[in-house]
Design an enzyme around this catalytic site. Structure first.
Site, PDB file in Angstrom:
ATOM      1  N   ALA A 174      -4.147   3.669  -1.851  1.00  0.00           N
ATOM      2  CA  ALA A 174      -4.388   3.225  -0.480  1.00  0.00           C
ATOM      3  C   ALA A 174      -5.849   3.433  -0.138  1.00  0.00           C
ATOM      4  O   ALA A 174      -6.510   4.302  -0.700  1.00  0.00           O
ATOM      5  CB  ALA A 174      -3.502   4.008   0.478  1.00  0.00           C
ATOM      6  N   LYS A 175      -6.325   2.603   0.798  1.00  0.00           N
ATOM      7  CA  LYS A 175      -7.738   2.659   1.165  1.00  0.00           C
ATOM      8  C   LYS A 175      -8.150   4.023   1.700  1.00  0.00           C
ATOM      9  O   LYS A 175      -9.284   4.446   1.539  1.00  0.00           O
ATOM     10  CB  LYS A 175      -8.050   1.594   2.213  1.00  0.00           C
ATOM     11  CG  LYS A 175      -8.287   0.237   1.599  1.00  0.00           C
ATOM     12  CD  LYS A 175      -8.649  -0.809   2.633  1.00  0.00           C
ATOM     13  CE  LYS A 175      -8.799  -2.167   1.929  1.00  0.00           C
ATOM     14  NZ  LYS A 175      -8.893  -3.298   2.803  1.00  0.00           N
ATOM     15  N   ARG A 176      -7.195   4.723   2.334  1.00  0.00           N
ATOM     16  CA  ARG A 176      -7.588   5.970   2.974  1.00  0.00           C
ATOM     17  C   ARG A 176      -7.851   7.096   1.958  1.00  0.00           C
ATOM     18  O   ARG A 176      -8.465   8.092   2.273  1.00  0.00           O
ATOM     19  CB  ARG A 176      -6.530   6.409   3.993  1.00  0.00           C
ATOM     20  CG  ARG A 176      -5.167   6.626   3.378  1.00  0.00           C
ATOM     21  CD  ARG A 176      -4.109   6.882   4.417  1.00  0.00           C
ATOM     22  NE  ARG A 176      -2.809   6.915   3.777  1.00  0.00           N
ATOM     23  CZ  ARG A 176      -2.068   5.850   3.529  1.00  0.00           C
ATOM     24  NH1 ARG A 176      -2.496   4.665   3.897  1.00  0.00           N
ATOM     25  NH2 ARG A 176      -0.912   5.946   2.919  1.00  0.00           N
ATOM     26  N   THR A 183     -12.167  -3.734   5.087  1.00  0.00           N
ATOM     27  CA  THR A 183     -11.799  -2.662   6.025  1.00  0.00           C
ATOM     28  C   THR A 183     -11.957  -1.292   5.374  1.00  0.00           C
ATOM     29  O   THR A 183     -11.538  -0.289   5.946  1.00  0.00           O
ATOM     30  CB  THR A 183     -10.335  -2.822   6.482  1.00  0.00           C
ATOM     31  OG1 THR A 183      -9.500  -2.847   5.315  1.00  0.00           O
ATOM     32  CG2 THR A 183     -10.122  -4.102   7.257  1.00  0.00           C
TER      33      THR A 183
END
Ligand code: GLU
Length: 281
Positions: free
Chosen positions: A254-256, A12
């Site tokens: 975090a991925k963001r 994702t």
């Protein structure tokens, strides 16, 4: 002793330092035990997963110096296995459809819709609807989630006190599952079918995983997965929940946060062995 572990990312987004730490922890554990290391792509949620992220995961992990067995299991190719498990639970009367939106759930839990942490509200699912209301919502084509009824699971198993696992990480010992912490958890959705919580537990059994090595952010999920193992007659592996890697600001990666992706480090000319050393490997 057989030792089989895995790294199971969801495609994702791009991998970051936290993923590198998790993957290296599992891979190193397998090497140290003379065991096997599997890579599994957890891409059941097609609304969030993208093929280019999957490709990037393979590139990033190879760059990091990891190797894994082939073929890589891609969950989107095995939906029937997970849907069968979901069907079994449904046939046992352990699932119900939840049509409530996040906003409705929060209202139910008496929280403001802009509350920062909707987790409590999501846990409070409110139980099944009446047959009439469910039929009406189904007829109007509304989306829904499949939730496990903890009340029904408790009726079936007695209580949850005998649901234990062996924890081998920081505070080792026998742990007792507390599935109630996450409430009637969502196990599937109308659009995607079975979700990752059930897919992951089915695959760990199917792939003969003996040791689940993963971050301690998933420890509550382990409680639910331990319950699913009991309900679906699946073996329980040992678990090692490792601490999460924290950034300089003391927060978890975090991925963001695009600045710390492995791709960004590679582009900046960081050598993989430098990153490994920094992460303690
Ligand atoms: N696919 C999950 C994630 O990316 C990990 C599940 C697991 O390691 O069991 O968070």
């Amino acid at each position: 002793m057989t030792f089989v572990t895995r790294f199971a990312p969801s495609p994702t987004g791009r991998l970051h330092r936290g993923h590198a730490f998790a993957a290296l922890t599992a891979w190193t554990a397998a090497k140290a035990a003379g065991g096997r290391f599997l890579l599994r792509i957890e891409d059941t949620d097609f609304t969030r997963c993208r093929p280019e992220y999957e490709e990037a995961i393979l590139d990033d992990l190879a760059w990091l110096g990891l190797d894994w067995e082939h073929p890589v299991r891609r969950q989107s190719e095995h939906r029937a296995d997970y849907d069968a498990a979901l069907d079994r639970l449904r046939d046992m009367g352990l699932l119900y459809r939840c049509f409530r939106t996040r906003k409705e759930l929060m209202a139910l839990a008496g929280m403001a819709p802009h509350a920062d942490d909707p987790t409590d509200a999501e846990a409070f699912a409110g139980g099944p609807l009446s047959d009439d209301e469910e039929a009406a919502r189904l007829a109007s084509g509304q989306p829904f989630a499949w939730r496990i009824s903890l009340a029904a699971a408790r009726d079936r198993l007695g209580d949850f006190h005998h649901l234990t696992w062996i924890e081998e990480a920081a505070d080792p010992g026998i742990r007792t599952a507390t599935p109630g912490e996450l409430g009637d958890m969502v196990l599937g959705r109308k659009d995607i079918g079975a979700g990752y919580v059930i897919a992951s537990v089915v695959d760990d059994a199917l792939q003969g995983v003996t040791h689940v090595v993963r971050g301690e952010d998933l420890i509550e999920t382990t409680s639910v997965q331990r319950l699913l193992q009991a309900l679906l007659d699946l073996p329980t592996p040992s678990y090692r929940h490792h601490p999460l890697l924290l950034g300089p600001d003391g927060k978890r990666y975090a991925k963001r946060d695009g600045s710390v992706t492995l791709a960004a480090l590679r582009d900046a000319g960081v050598a993989p062995e430098v990153l490994r050393a920094e992460l303690g490997f």
